[in-house]
Design a protein around this motif. Structure first.
Motif, PDB file in Angstrom:
ATOM      1  N   HIS A  92       0.813  -1.211   0.000  1.00  0.00           N
ATOM      2  CA  HIS A  92       0.000   0.000   0.000  1.00  0.00           C
ATOM      3  C   HIS A  92       0.857   1.276   0.000  1.00  0.00           C
ATOM      4  N   GLY A  93       0.647   2.173   0.973  1.00  0.00           N
ATOM      5  CA  GLY A  93       1.339   3.456   0.962  1.00  0.00           C
ATOM      6  C   GLY A  93       2.843   3.331   1.063  1.00  0.00           C
ATOM      7  N   THR A  94       3.326   2.359   1.817  1.00  0.00           N
ATOM      8  CA  THR A  94       4.776   2.160   1.923  1.00  0.00           C
ATOM      9  C   THR A  94       5.348   1.681   0.600  1.00  0.00           C
ATOM     10  N   ALA A  95       4.644   0.781  -0.071  1.00  0.00           N
ATOM     11  CA  ALA A  95       5.094   0.317  -1.389  1.00  0.00           C
ATOM     12  C   ALA A  95       5.089   1.468  -2.390  1.00  0.00           C
ATOM     13  N   ARG A  96       4.057   2.324  -2.335  1.00  0.00           N
ATOM     14  CA  ARG A  96       4.020   3.477  -3.243  1.00  0.00           C
ATOM     15  C   ARG A  96       5.230   4.381  -3.025  1.00  0.00           C
ATOM     16  N   ALA A  97       5.596   4.592  -1.761  1.00  0.00           N
ATOM     17  CA  ALA A  97       6.750   5.450  -1.470  1.00  0.00           C
ATOM     18  C   ALA A  97       8.038   4.837  -2.004  1.00  0.00           C
ATOM     19  N   ILE A  98       8.234   3.559  -1.754  1.00  0.00           N
ATOM     20  CA  ILE A  98       9.461   2.893  -2.206  1.00  0.00           C
ATOM     21  C   ILE A  98       9.527   2.863  -3.722  1.00  0.00           C
ATOM     22  N   LEU A  99       8.381   2.655  -4.377  1.00  0.00           N
ATOM     23  CA  LEU A  99       8.337   2.568  -5.837  1.00  0.00           C
ATOM     24  C   LEU A  99       8.142   3.927  -6.516  1.00  0.00           C
TER      25      LEU A  99
END
Length: 358
Positions: A104-111
């Motif tokens: 979710h939001g953490t994956a969006r930040a990393i990607l």
């Protein structure tokens, strides 16, 4: 060139495996950069380390506590939201018994996938089947569909496709489309594959109708989150669907590529964020004046084009507030119609897909 060339629509970006590989490599480099600021230790051990004569790292007073047993060199407040989430993900990764899968939001930040609205401040990770427990500053996300991991340096995140779909299932329509538009624009996802995956979700799965609508409306030709937001506001308000990124020419050559064009109305719309007219730092006021003059000259040339009747501009503040945006559009001459030409799925639309007054 003695004649006006035909208008030239820009083709939609297509998925490119090489672009995906390059994007993941670039994000891995960013994770490594931030991981270089990280120290997985206690304050006591950190003090002993920095007291050694051979130590050549940051000043001892420059360390900041992220969570128990995790410090970083510098002040976290000086990082942007995306960087802070990545730093916290590094801290959670280092403390875990086995590599967590960030979602979710953490994956969006990393990607580096943008969204609209406030992202969660907690680090989001997939809840392993059959496991329980809590971890500070994290949120464990249950899932009925086992997600696949993508390695970004040492961090494991949901794939680009899964991250886009997760966003589409639970974020607002404008945020979901912004995330999908960015993935399509960068050629790191395929529109047909995303839509097929959503339609293959179990019947009645939470958020599947909103996700299907978001992916039907997604378009990789949108060049910024403000353009994505503006387009979804147009849909929500029942306005006719515009053409995107149409190139205009006159007898002198290329005039410019416009954000939105309603051909039958002869109206051009431009979503003007601050970045579009930013003047390089250090340049004089004369340079800023020249940039404004070029923008005016561009509008003047567009208005002399035989296909153009009017050119309008709006900014973030106007696009975010639907009741203001509908007024901007009305003054421009773009008004609601019965059939807007939007690519929407069959059946009733999700209730939350309509614009909320702000």
């Amino acid at each position: 060139m003695n004649a006006i060339q035909p208008l030239a629509p820009v083709a939609k970006p297509m998925f490119d495996p090489a672009a995906l590989t390059a994007h993941v490599a670039q994000r891995a480099a960013e994770v490594r950069r931030l991981r270089g600021l990280f120290a997985p230790t206690s304050m006591g051990k950190l003090s002993l380390t920095t007291a050694l004569e051979s130590y050549d790292g940051p000043d001892p007073g420059a360390w900041s506590r992220l969570r128990r047993g995790a410090f970083m060199a510098g002040n976290p407040a000086e990082l942007d939201t995306q960087e802070r989430l990545i730093m916290m993900a590094v801290a959670v990764h280092e403390a875990a018994e086995r590599p967590p899968l960030f979602t979710h939001g953490t994956a969006r930040a990393i990607l580096d996938l943008p969204s609209i609205g406030r992202d969660p401040q907690l680090i989001e990770l997939a809840k392993p089947p059959g496991r329980s427990g809590r971890s500070p500053q994290t949120r464990r996300r249950r899932t009925s569909i086992e997600p696949t991991g993508l390695a970004v340096d040492e961090l494991l995140v949901t794939t680009i496709d899964r991250t886009v779909i997760d966003s589409a299932r639970e974020r607002s329509l404008e945020s979901a489309v912004t995330t999908a538009d960015a993935a399509l624009r960068r050629e790191i996802a395929d529109a047909g594959s995303l839509l097929a995956q959503v339609r293959a979700l179990p019947k009645g799965a939470r958020g599947c109708k909103m996700a299907e609508l978001a992916l039907c409306l997604a378009d990789g030709r949108a060049e910024s989150p403000l353009e994505s937001l503006s387009r979804i506001r147009m849909f929500q308000l029942g306005l006719p669907m515009p053409e995107l990124q149409v190139e205009f020419y006159d007898a002198s050559g290329f005039i410019g590529r416009v954000d939105f064009f309603w051909r039958q109305l002869g109206i051009i719309g431009e979503a003007d964020g601050r970045v579009k007219f930013r003047v390089t730092e250090g340049l004089t006021g004369k340079a800023a004046e020249e940039a404004a003059w070029r923008a005016k000259r561009r509008d003047d040339r567009l208005l002399r084009h035989p296909a153009v009747r009017k050119v309008g501009h709006w900014d973030w503040g106007e696009a975010l507030r639907s009741h203001v945006f509908v007024q901007v559009m009305s003054e421009l001459g773009v008004r609601p119609v019965r059939q807007g030409g939007w690519p929407i799925p069959d059946g009733p639309l999700p209730r939350k897909s309509r614009a909320m007054p702000l």
